[in-house]
Scaffold this active site. Structure first.
Site, PDB file in Angstrom:
ATOM      1  NE  ARG A  12      -3.685   0.248   0.122  1.00  0.00           N
ATOM      2  CZ  ARG A  12      -4.076   0.808  -1.017  1.00  0.00           C
ATOM      3  NH1 ARG A  12      -3.775   0.245  -2.172  1.00  0.00           N
ATOM      4  NH2 ARG A  12      -4.759   1.933  -1.023  1.00  0.00           N
ATOM      5  CG  ASP A  34       6.560  -6.678  -3.467  1.00  0.00           C
ATOM      6  OD1 ASP A  34       6.205  -5.845  -2.607  1.00  0.00           O
ATOM      7  OD2 ASP A  34       6.010  -7.790  -3.605  1.00  0.00           O
ATOM      8  CB  SER A 150       3.068   5.478  12.807  1.00  0.00           C
ATOM      9  OG  SER A 150       2.531   6.371  13.779  1.00  0.00           O
ATOM     10  CB  CYS A 151      -0.408   6.995   9.187  1.00  0.00           C
ATOM     11  SG  CYS A 151      -1.218   5.619  10.045  1.00  0.00           S
ATOM     12  CB  THR A 152      -1.344   7.365  14.435  1.00  0.00           C
ATOM     13  OG1 THR A 152      -2.225   6.441  13.772  1.00  0.00           O
ATOM     14  CG2 THR A 152      -2.076   7.991  15.605  1.00  0.00           C
ATOM     15  CB  THR A 181      -4.519  -1.616   8.363  1.00  0.00           C
ATOM     16  OG1 THR A 181      -4.239  -2.402   9.528  1.00  0.00           O
ATOM     17  CG2 THR A 181      -4.702  -0.156   8.764  1.00  0.00           C
ATOM     18  CB  THR A 211      -1.888   3.701  18.611  1.00  0.00           C
ATOM     19  OG1 THR A 211      -1.041   4.554  17.821  1.00  0.00           O
ATOM     20  CG2 THR A 211      -2.390   4.500  19.800  1.00  0.00           C
ATOM     21  NE  ARG A 234      -5.899  -0.136  13.505  1.00  0.00           N
ATOM     22  CZ  ARG A 234      -5.056  -1.019  12.951  1.00  0.00           C
ATOM     23  NH1 ARG A 234      -5.526  -1.973  12.152  1.00  0.00           N
ATOM     24  NH2 ARG A 234      -3.768  -0.959  13.201  1.00  0.00           N
TER      25      ARG A 234
END
Length: 336
Positions: A12, A34, A150-152, A181, A211, A234
């Site tokens: 992603r 990959d 991280s995104c958070t 996710t 988290t 989530r």
């Protein structure tokens, strides 16, 4: 001369980073690594349920891809130390596999000839953790391995910094209301890590989760290290998340307008500000790492302390990816 980028892990974040880099002058992806076959990778690059179809031309060729007329080499090497980064003169590896998340492991890319590594995850050990436009100025160019957090953490950091700088942050708690996710099950079934909650159907449940963002924030903003704790819920959306932060302030008699004004003044390309009554689908594809929602600010006096609750939206896919690419470009620029 363009900065040469290799992407290790074309999932992603890897694929969305590839898309984002196409729009950034001076960056060029020259290789991806990959274990999935090239035909599948090309298909998933072209078509994306949440982020929409890739507008460029994608073609599978011998040894890789041709994207918008440019050839990109593809490898399926499980050992990063065996990749030909030196031969390809790679400036920065964007590490997106989730396996090389400390300095010692990421060193394999350096040993293979890359100049820098940016990890798209929180890193363990002595690695600088960067949230662009919050603490990217701590980089001096000597670093070989850097974490993009991280995104958070990217959504939390600019909000926490404003509260700390302007009003004094004593302590607090954050909750991320987070899209499901790939580490959750789509049907009830045993979870690969034995997590009983993530074993449940992601699109049908609100699932309490942990988290690390509240703890990791101390690596980004040292003055609030240890002052925050937090958790996650989530929820059944595929992308689009919200961080709520409730803190005790040192300053008294703080108003909603003062908090919102401070956030608005701090806004930039990474940290947006809105007074619109938006919902999660409105921020899918957004390139702000964090979008402060002024409509959700609340304040309360508790004894002789001031309590404030604020909220910031983020696309846990594209918001984070945009921040990573900003950090990548800055890291490479410092090395010139």
């Amino acid at each position: 001369m363009a900065i040469k980028v290799a992407i290790n892990g074309f999932g992603r974040i890897g694929r969305l980073a590839f898309r984002r880099i196409q729009d950034v002058e001076g960056l060029e992806v020259v290789a991806v690594n990959d274990l999935t076959d090239d035909d599948m990778l090309a298909h998933l690059l072209k078509y994306d349920t949440m982020q929409g179809r890739f507008t460029g031309e994608v073609e599978v060729i011998e040894g890789g891809f041709r994207v918008n007329g440019k050839e990109i080499k593809s490898f399926d090497e499980p050992d990063a130390g065996k990749l030909p980064w030196g031969d390809l003169d790679i400036d920065v590896v964007l590490e997106c596999t989730g396996f090389y998340t400390d300095k010692e492991k990421a060193q394999a890319h350096i040993d293979a000839g890359a100049k820098k590594v940016l990890i798209s995850a929180p890193a363990k050990g002595d690695v600088k953790t960067i949230v662009f436009n919050t603490n990217h100025d701590t980089l001096d160019g000597s670093e070989t391995v850097v974490s993009g957090a991280s995104c958070t953490t990217n959504s939390l950091a600019p909000v926490a910094k404003v509260l700390s700088d302007e009003f004094g942050l004593v302590e607090g708690f954050m909750t991320t209301i987070h899209a499901y996710t790939g580490d959750q099950n789509t049907q009830d079934a045993p979870h690969r890590k034995g997590d009983k909650r993530r074993a449940r159907a992601a699109a049908e449940n609100i699932i309490p989760n942990s988290t690390g963002a509240a703890k990791a924030i101390g690596k980004v903003i040292p003055e609030i290290d240890g002052k925050l704790d937090g958790g996650a819920q989530r929820v059944p959306v595929a992308t689009g998340s919200l961080t709520e932060l409730t803190v005790v302030l040192d300053k008294q008699d703080v108003t909603v307008d003062q908090v919102n004004s401070a956030m608005k003044q701090a806004s930039d390309e990474s940290f947006g500000y809105t007074e619109d009554e938006i919902v999660s689908s409105d921020i899918v594809g957004m390139t702000y790492g964090s979008l402060f929602d002024a409509t959700q600010t609340r304040v309360m006096t508790v004894g002789d302390r001031q309590l404030v609750k604020v909220a910031a939206w983020y696309d846990n896919e594209m918001s984070y990816t945009a921040q990573l690419v900003r950090t990548l470009a800055h890291l490479a620029e410092l090395s010139k």
